[in-house]
Design a protein around this motif. Structure first.
Motif, PDB file in Angstrom:
ATOM      1  N   TYR A 181       2.080   1.667  -3.425  1.00 11.42           N
ATOM      2  CA  TYR A 181       1.023   2.057  -4.266  1.00 11.42           C
ATOM      3  C   TYR A 181       0.365   3.486  -4.250  1.00 11.42           C
ATOM      4  N   GLY A 241      -7.734   2.174  -6.496  1.00  7.44           N
ATOM      5  CA  GLY A 241      -7.283   1.485  -7.433  1.00  7.44           C
ATOM      6  C   GLY A 241      -8.777   1.314  -8.704  1.00  7.44           C
ATOM      7  N   LYS A 255       0.860  -1.321   0.026  1.00  4.97           N
ATOM      8  CA  LYS A 255      -0.079  -0.167  -0.002  1.00  4.97           C
ATOM      9  C   LYS A 255       0.913   1.377   0.158  1.00  4.97           C
ATOM     10  N   LEU A 273       3.589  -4.971  -3.806  1.00  2.05           N
ATOM     11  CA  LEU A 273       2.633  -4.278  -4.550  1.00  2.05           C
ATOM     12  C   LEU A 273       1.668  -5.195  -4.970  1.00  2.05           C
ATOM     13  N   LEU A 281      -2.429  -5.293  -4.332  1.00  2.00           N
ATOM     14  CA  LEU A 281      -3.608  -5.070  -5.475  1.00  2.00           C
ATOM     15  C   LEU A 281      -4.406  -6.058  -5.448  1.00  2.00           C
ATOM     16  N   CYS A 305       1.184   5.185  -8.199  1.00  2.00           N
ATOM     17  CA  CYS A 305      -0.132   4.399  -8.996  1.00  2.00           C
ATOM     18  C   CYS A 305      -1.417   5.202  -8.569  1.00  2.00           C
TER      19      CYS A 305
END
Ligand code: HEC
Length: 496
Positions: free
Chosen positions: A69, A104, A66, A176, A180, A96
Motif C-alpha cells: 500500500y 487511506g 502495508k 493488500l 485495508l 496507493c
C-alpha cells in the motif's frame, strides 16, 4: 595551507583511528599500507533485559499489505506494476498511499479525488456517490480486484485514468486487502494528539555508565526545553530509556521490550553497544525509526534498512574515504598497495572492504597483512576521523551550554553529549518536516530528504533512500612527529 588540529574528546570518542600511509619516500615503490586501531565504544555492560514480546501491531500479512500500500513493494518478490495511460511503471513509483493518503483517508489533488480506501468505507451497504457524479454499490473482494486490474467500479463504470491499472499476484492482492481491513486502526504506537513517546538506548552500568548518564542528561533536557516551547505541533515529547545488556542479545531484547511494551514511536541517540546487527534487524522487523545510534559499525549492507539513520561514518566508510584519499594522491594502476590492519573483527572487515574496492579500481598490486606498530611509518601515516572539533559550531556549542545552564547538569563526556544532541535535533527536524499528521513512514521519508543538514555538532548530514550514513566519509589527518600533533591534510573525503 596546513591547519594543525588539536586532538580533543570529539576525536577520541567515536574516533576510529584507521590509518593509511600514502606515498613512500622514494616514490619508486609506492605502498599504501593501511593500519588500524579501534577505540572501544560501546562495550555492553550490565543492565537487566528481560526478553518479552507483546503482540501489538500488525500481523505479518497485514504488514506485507502495508508495504504494498505505502511503497508498492511486493514482499512475495513478484513485481507489481501500474499502468498509467499507455505506460507501465513499477508500482513503487505510483503508490496507493501517495494518491489515497498514507492512512487511506482519501485525497483531492488538482481537482481529482482519490477516495477513502478503508474496507468499511468500500463495503458501505449503500455504496458511494462520488464528487464526479459516479455512483455504485458496495465493493467486495472480487469487485475490488476488478477495480484495481480493469479500472471499473462495482457498477461497471470506468474509473478515471488518474487511477492506474495494476498488475499484482493473487497473494499480493490478498495481503493488500488484509491491510485495508486494518488500515483505519493502524496507528503508529507512541503517538497521540498531545504527545509523542520516544526511546533511547543507554548503558547504565559498568565502565560506560557515566557516559550513558551524560547523554541522558542532554536528551532529557533537550526534550523538556522543547516541550516548554510548545513541543512539536503541540505534542509533548516523552523520553523512555532502555538499558544496554551484557551482550548483544540482551541489548536487543531490552530494545524490543522498549518498543513493544513501552510503545515508543521512534528511538533516538544512545549507543548500539555492539548489538548493531540485532538492532538493525529489529528496527526492520518492527518498522521503527532509529535515529543516530553511536556505533563504529553502521549496518549498510546490500539490503538497505529504511529505518536506521546513522549520523557518523563507521569503520567501513572511513576506510573507504582513506582509500579514495590515497587514490587521489597517486594513480592506483601504478601503485603497489598494502592494507595493514591489526587483528580483530572490525578492522578486518574494513580491510576486506578496501581490498575489494582496490580490485575493482584496478590497483597494481595488492597485499594484506596485520600489523600493530605504526611508529615506523611516521609522517607517511594518515588517519581518518569521523568528526573533528571544528564541526562543533558556535551555535551548536551554545545550544549545549544553554541546556547545561538551564538544567544544571554537568558538562562531561562532551563528545557523547554532543552526539546525543545531534541525534535529538535530527529526530525533531524529521518530526517537524513530517507535519502534524506524522507517522513513522512520514518520519522516515522526511529524514531521507535531509540534505546537508547542519546539527551544529557533527559534519553536515545528508540522507537518502540508499544513503543511511549522514556523514559518509572522513576527515583525513596527517601526523607531524616533531610536534607530536595532528595536521589537517585535506578536507572531508567522501566514502563513495
Ligand atoms: C496516481 C494516483 C492513484 C494511485 C497510485 C492509486 N489510485 Fe486508486 N484512484 C485514484 C483516483 C483519482 C480514483 C478515482 C477515480 C474515479 O473517480 O474515476 C481512484 C479510485 C480507486 C478505487 C475506486 C474507489 C471507488 O469508490 O470507486 C479503488 C478501489 C482504488 N482507487 C484503489 C487503489 C489501490 C488499492 C491502489 C494501489 C494499489 C490505488 N488505488 C492507487 C488514484 C490513484
Amino acid at each position: 595551507m596546513v591547519r594543525v588540529l588539536k586532538l580533543s574528546a570529539v576525536m577520541l570518542w567515536a574516533a576510529v583511528a584507521l590509518a593509511a600511509s600514502a606515498l613512500c619516500a622514494a616514490h619508486t615503490s609506492a605502498a599504501h599500507p593501511v593500519e588500524g586501531q579501534e577505540q572501544k565504544t560501546a562495550a555492553a555492560t550490565g543492565g537487566a533485559a528481560a526478553a518479552g514480546a507483546g503482540t501489538h501491531g500488525l500481523t505479518p500479512q497485514e504488514r506485507r499489505g502495508k508495504a504494498i500500500y505505502l511503497r508498492g513493494e511486493s514482499p512475495s518478490g513478484k513485481e507489481i506494476t501500474a499502468l498509467i495511460g499507455e505506460v507501465d511503471v513499477p508500482a513503487s513509483t505510483l503508490t496507493c498511499g501517495g494518491c489515497h493518503g498514507a492512512r487511506g483517508e482519501g485525497k483531492t489533488e488538482g481537482g481529482v479525488t482519490a477516495g477513502n480506501l478503508s474496507w468499511t468505507n468500500l463495503l458501505k451497504s449503500y455504496g458511494h456517490t462520488h464528487p464526479s457524479g459516479r455512483k455504485h454499490g458496495p465493493f467486495d473482494e472480487g469487485l475490488f480486484a476488478r477495480a484495481l486490474v480493469e479500472g471499473s467500479d462495482p457498477a461497471g463504470n470506468e474509473l478515471a485514468v488518474a487511477m492506474p491499472r495494476f498488475k499484482m499476484s493473487a497473494p499480493d492482492l490478498a495481503d493488500l486487502i488484509a491491510y485495508l481491513k486494518r488500515i483505519e486502526t493502524d496507528r503508529d504506537p507512541g503517538l497521540t494528539e498531545t504527545g509523542i513517546k520516544v526511546g533511547t538506548l543507554l548503558p547504565a552500568q559498568g565502565a560506560l555508565a557515566e557516559t550513558g548518564a551524560a547523554m541522558r542528561d542532554v536528551l532529557a533536557a533537550y526534550f523538556d526545553d522543547l516541550n516548554g516551547k510548545g513541543g512539536i505541533y503541540g505534542r509533548r515529547v516523552e523520553l523512555a530509556v532502555a538499558e544496554t545488556g551484557p551482550d548483544a542479545a540482551a541489548t536487543a531484547a531490552s530494545v524490543r521490550l522498549l518498543v513493544e511494551d513501552g510503545q515508543v514511536f521512534a528511538i533516538v541517540g544512545g549507543m548500539s553497544a555492539g548489538a548493531d546487527k540485532e538492532l538493525a534487524a529489529l528496527t526492520q522487523e518492527v518498522e521503527i525509526p532509529f535515529i543516530g545510534p553511536a556505533t563504529l559499525l553502521p549496518q549498510t549492507g546490500f539490503q538497505t534498512n529504511r529505518y536506521i539513520f546513522y549520523l557518523l561514518p563507521g569503520m567501513s566508510e572511513q576506510a573507504r574515504a582513506l582509500f579514495n584519499f590515497s587514490a587521489q594522491r597517486q594513480p592506483l594502476a601504478r601503485a603497489r598497495v598494502a592494507i595493514v590492519y591489526p587483528e580483530g573483527g572490525m578492522t578486518a572487515a574494513a580491510a576486506a572492504d578496501i581490498a575489494e574496492l582496490c580490485k575493482k579500481s584496478g590497483c597494481g598490486e595488492l597485499r594484506q597483512s596485520t600489523y600493530t606498530v605504526p611508529a615506523v611509518f611516521k609522517d607517511k601515516i594518515f588517519l581518518a576521523f569521523p568528526s573533528v572539533p571544528a564541526d562543533v559550531t558556535p551555535a551548536g556549542e551554545a545550544e549545549l551550554r544553554a541546556l547545561v545552564e538551564k538544567y544544571r547538569f554537568p558538562m562531561r563526556h562532551t563528545a557523547a553529549q554532543l552526539s546525543a544532541l545531534a541525534a535529538a535535533k535530527v529526530l525533531v527536524e524529521g518530526l517537524q518536516r513530517g507535519g502534524r499528521d506524522v507517522s513513522r513512514e512520514k518520519l522516515v521519508t522526511a529524514l531521507e530528504g535531509l540534505y546537508e543538514y547542519e546539527t551544529g555538532a557533527t559534519p553536515r548530514l545528508t540522507f537518502g533512500p540508499n544513503r543511511r550514513v549522514g556523514a559518509s566519509g572522513a576527515y583525513i589527518v596527517g601526523i607531524d612527529p616533531a610536534r607530536k600533533d595532528f595536521v589537517a591534510v585535506g578536507d572531508w573525503v567522501k566514502a563513495n
